[in-house]
Design a protein around this motif. Sequence first.
Motif, mmCIF file in Angstrom:
data_model
loop_
_atom_site.group_PDB
_atom_site.id
_atom_site.type_symbol
_atom_site.label_atom_id
_atom_site.label_comp_id
_atom_site.label_asym_id
_atom_site.label_seq_id
_atom_site.Cartn_x
_atom_site.Cartn_y
_atom_site.Cartn_z
ATOM 1 N N PRO A 128 -9.138 4.373 -12.379
ATOM 2 C CA PRO A 128 -8.593 3.316 -13.255
ATOM 3 C C PRO A 128 -7.136 2.968 -12.959
ATOM 4 N N LEU A 129 -6.371 3.905 -12.371
ATOM 5 C CA LEU A 129 -4.970 3.631 -12.053
ATOM 6 C C LEU A 129 -4.790 3.189 -10.604
ATOM 7 N N GLY A 130 -5.904 3.079 -9.875
ATOM 8 C CA GLY A 130 -5.830 2.660 -8.476
ATOM 9 C C GLY A 130 -5.644 1.165 -8.360
ATOM 10 N N LYS A 131 -4.660 0.748 -7.589
ATOM 11 C CA LYS A 131 -4.399 -0.678 -7.410
ATOM 12 C C LYS A 131 -5.302 -1.242 -6.328
ATOM 13 N N VAL A 132 -5.870 -2.411 -6.579
ATOM 14 C CA VAL A 132 -6.754 -3.073 -5.616
ATOM 15 C C VAL A 132 -5.929 -4.009 -4.747
ATOM 16 N N LEU A 133 -5.994 -3.804 -3.442
ATOM 17 C CA LEU A 133 -5.283 -4.643 -2.475
ATOM 18 C C LEU A 133 -6.301 -5.359 -1.593
ATOM 19 N N HIS A 134 -6.196 -6.663 -1.528
ATOM 20 C CA HIS A 134 -7.127 -7.466 -0.735
ATOM 21 C C HIS A 134 -6.448 -7.942 0.544
ATOM 22 N N CYS A 135 -7.186 -7.865 1.627
ATOM 23 C CA CYS A 135 -6.717 -8.387 2.908
ATOM 24 C C CYS A 135 -7.702 -9.453 3.371
ATOM 25 N N GLU A 136 -7.199 -10.642 3.626
ATOM 26 C CA GLU A 136 -8.084 -11.745 3.998
ATOM 27 C C GLU A 136 -8.713 -11.547 5.373
ATOM 28 N N GLY A 137 -8.023 -10.825 6.230
ATOM 29 C CA GLY A 137 -8.602 -10.550 7.536
ATOM 30 C C GLY A 137 -8.425 -11.692 8.511
ATOM 31 N N LEU B 207 0.835 -1.207 0.000
ATOM 32 C CA LEU B 207 0.000 0.000 0.000
ATOM 33 C C LEU B 207 0.867 1.254 0.000
ATOM 34 N N HIS B 208 1.914 1.255 0.828
ATOM 35 C CA HIS B 208 2.802 2.424 0.889
ATOM 36 C C HIS B 208 3.456 2.685 -0.468
ATOM 37 N N ARG B 209 3.903 1.612 -1.109
ATOM 38 C CA ARG B 209 4.530 1.773 -2.435
ATOM 39 C C ARG B 209 3.524 2.305 -3.454
ATOM 40 N N GLN B 210 2.304 1.785 -3.400
ATOM 41 C CA GLN B 210 1.298 2.213 -4.361
ATOM 42 C C GLN B 210 0.953 3.688 -4.194
ATOM 43 N N LEU B 211 0.830 4.161 -2.937
ATOM 44 C CA LEU B 211 0.446 5.549 -2.703
ATOM 45 C C LEU B 211 1.539 6.536 -3.105
ATOM 46 N N LEU B 212 2.745 6.035 -3.310
ATOM 47 C CA LEU B 212 3.805 6.922 -3.818
ATOM 48 C C LEU B 212 3.562 7.285 -5.279
ATOM 49 N N GLN B 213 2.829 6.423 -5.980
ATOM 50 C CA GLN B 213 2.654 6.647 -7.411
ATOM 51 C C GLN B 213 1.203 6.813 -7.843
ATOM 52 N N GLY B 214 0.274 6.465 -6.988
ATOM 53 C CA GLY B 214 -1.118 6.599 -7.404
ATOM 54 C C GLY B 214 -2.081 6.235 -6.297
ATOM 55 N N ASP B 215 -3.343 6.088 -6.688
ATOM 56 C CA ASP B 215 -4.416 5.808 -5.737
ATOM 57 C C ASP B 215 -4.467 4.322 -5.405
ATOM 58 N N ALA B 216 -5.281 3.989 -4.397
ATOM 59 C CA ALA B 216 -5.380 2.586 -3.980
ATOM 60 C C ALA B 216 -6.797 2.280 -3.526
ATOM 61 N N ILE B 217 -7.143 1.006 -3.631
ATOM 62 C CA ILE B 217 -8.442 0.495 -3.194
ATOM 63 C C ILE B 217 -8.153 -0.694 -2.287
ATOM 64 N N VAL B 218 -8.587 -0.628 -1.033
ATOM 65 C CA VAL B 218 -8.329 -1.694 -0.066
ATOM 66 C C VAL B 218 -9.646 -2.375 0.290
ATOM 67 N N LEU C 183 -15.474 -3.132 -9.098
ATOM 68 C CA LEU C 183 -15.553 -2.709 -10.494
ATOM 69 C C LEU C 183 -15.999 -1.264 -10.613
ATOM 70 N N GLY C 184 -17.001 -0.895 -9.799
ATOM 71 C CA GLY C 184 -17.497 0.477 -9.858
ATOM 72 C C GLY C 184 -16.453 1.482 -9.444
ATOM 73 N N VAL C 185 -15.746 1.213 -8.331
ATOM 74 C CA VAL C 185 -14.713 2.138 -7.858
ATOM 75 C C VAL C 185 -13.519 2.128 -8.810
ATOM 76 N N SER C 186 -13.148 0.969 -9.327
ATOM 77 C CA SER C 186 -12.023 0.896 -10.260
ATOM 78 C C SER C 186 -12.302 1.685 -11.529
ATOM 79 N N ARG C 187 -13.546 1.746 -11.916
ATOM 80 C CA ARG C 187 -13.894 2.549 -13.092
ATOM 81 C C ARG C 187 -13.623 4.024 -12.844
#
Length: 820
Positions: A167-176, A11-22, A160-164
């Motif tokens: 579009p450059l935001g990386k999706v990161l999944h956490c199993e919890g 997540l930290h690496r992604q936020l250096l270059q763009g948006d993120a979706i967790v 899908l809706g948020v990624s639209r």
Amino acid sequence: MLPVEPILPALHRQLLQGDAIVVAPPGAGKSTCLPLSLLGLAAFRGKTIIMLQPRRLAVRNIAAYLAKQLNETVGQTVGYRIRGETKISKNTRLEIVTEGILTRMLQSDPELQEIGLVIFDEFHERNLHGDFSLALCIEVQQSLREDLRLLVMSATLDVLGVSRLLPLGKVLHCEGRSYPVELRYRPDHAKIALHEKVSRLIINVFAEHQGDFLVFLPGARDINKTAERMQQQFAGQVQIHRLFSELSKVEQQAALLPDPQGHRKIVLATNIAETSLTIEGIEVVIDSGIEKMAVFQLSRGFTHLQSQKISQASAIQRAGRAGRVAAGSCYRLFSSEQYQRFDSQSVPQILQSDLSSFLLECAVWGTDITELALIDQPSAAQLAQGWAYLTQLALVDSHQRLTPLGRQAHGLGCQPGIALMLIKSATLSAQHLSLACALSALFESKDPLGYRQGVDVSARLYLLLQQKNHNLWQTIRQWFKKMSSGLLDWPFADIAVLIGFAYPQWLAQQRQGERYQLANGTGAVLNIDDALCQSPWLAIAVLKTSDHQQDNAQIGYAQALSTSQLEQHFSHLIEQQTQVQWHEKQQKILAYKEKRLGKIVMHTQPMQKPSPENIRSIWRHVFASKGADFLPLSPAAKQLIYRVRLAAILLPDKKWPDYSDGGLLASIEEWLLPHLGKITSAQQLNQSDYFVSLKNTLDYQQQQCLDQFFPERLMLPSGRQGQLLYTEQTEVLLSVRMQELYGLHLHPSIARGHIAVTVELLSPAGRPIQTTQDIPGFWQGSYKAVQKEMKGRYPRHFWPDDPVRSQATTTTKKRMKPSE
């Protein structure tokens, strides 16, 4: 280690270059561990991080938890802002805010100069302000701040809706991390109230478990009734806590914390407890499967708090509360089959809300709503209603552009109607402004008297003046401060005027007894024993409906309005109109002058005949609604229609006009309406013959062709012309006394022999004898039997043995000429 921690480096690496979706389940640490980890990123050094939370209670609790992790008090590194309450300082770097606060921040500082990252937590709840503020942030990012970062987080998310949108935001999944939760379906089909079903289930299973219970109920009413039943059942041995938004902070906090004496507890909550909040010690969840949802009813112009089935996503969230710290159980008051029929996700708020505040925000921002980056676009009907309301308040003009008054109202940060009331009250007097501040607090808070005490607003204000320690005074004083006002002598006589400023669409006239009609056309009722039932006019501030009485809006707050007040302060809403209408019962056009307040008819005066243009307009609508059967067609006109229809089939090259039902209706502007300027009743309409008007739609050549190929009459052997009858089924009939056809050796036809006429042979008395399309065959066949019968019945008439060679006649044998 919290489940979210393994994804933090990515997540930290992604936020250096763009948006993120967790995407992370409840309890993973996305609202607590994750934000603190971002404070140390070099990219956000010297910048503030904003984290949105949809619920005030969650904002306070998360801020307190995070500050505690830093061994600080709230307001230092971690602070929060909600409406009417702020705890931040110059050292605050992480602000937790409700979504409306971010919208105000964006409107006042579109560049968000001091903000490095905006976190949208619990985005799956899809609140209106959350959708809007995300859209604005995307616009700021694209046009002004490429370095601004956006982080969208949720336990369940339409990726899908948020990624639209990102579009450059990386999706990161956490199993919890969660413990197993045993799902136990316990549907209860008994015809008893919901709180009784829930109480019965709690009592039945409570002894089977050792931990605390979290019970999800739709709203405060069910919670309070269940609480009463639990207190009776457990008699102080178990702590009963309620948890919903209207409670005080102290009451809400008590529900979240373990009992100081170590007693077991039962927490009765709305869906406020689905996410974000941590309630310690919960082992068992009881899910009623029902929630209260505020749905704006476009046709009635107010918001209805309706009970409805939850979504599958909500059911999963609720069950997960039982597995936060250990294995647990979730009892569902519905069946597995019912769960499968639940919607997968809840309906986004933007699709079922009053959009007036939202549209005012759009007008201030200066953008068309269709250009915003929204996952879901509201309906055209929602937009039309919202713009119409803002236009009525004069906050936007007829072109949906912000007015100076609209900008002033927006600056107050409240509902458009409330803002207008505050502004207009100040033009009356300082006392009126002081009163408006009290009303603003009252209309947006819990009723201090309770519904059973009647709906009179002045009674609430008298109570507040007597109880200066009432918690409503905190909100009133906030308005005093914002409006530079204070407690002055309130002009009680003008309470209704101020209410009307805020809610002009709810000015209401008495129809009968407890029933009133509102200016927007909605009907509303009082309790029949309410003192305001004696008032011809009301200004209404609150309307509500129940799930059991959705047909009638119940008046919540109101004040009697005098006629003089109505004419003095709301004359701009009163119109003089000329009404021309079709009266179905009288079957005629009626005209009258009306004095109207919206949909309320204040006075009616009959008038003389309306203008020909108005008359034609009404007939146009009458024919459109009633169809071709209502057209004034005489028998001659119908015959013309059937002849033309037949001609159009056999001679299509002549370009005949369309005489179908649809064609006749489509062309009434040409052949009918010009002649109806003085016709005002169905009786007059049907007494007039429009055959000539219809025939004039044919040119000269078409009329000549019609007479030649499809004549109205046919020459008979008797010398008389027989009337042809054309039918809707393209059949041509000739009814004639058989004696007039003696001597006829060819069957009659039209259209140069293409259509044989169906001949109905009549007796001398005009009674049908036989129908045929083959006269020669009739002479040679069944004529003999007919001749025998006719001779017996009509001996004075001529019944020849050889009709083909006999002379046609129209009379008896005695009167026949010798040549006959």
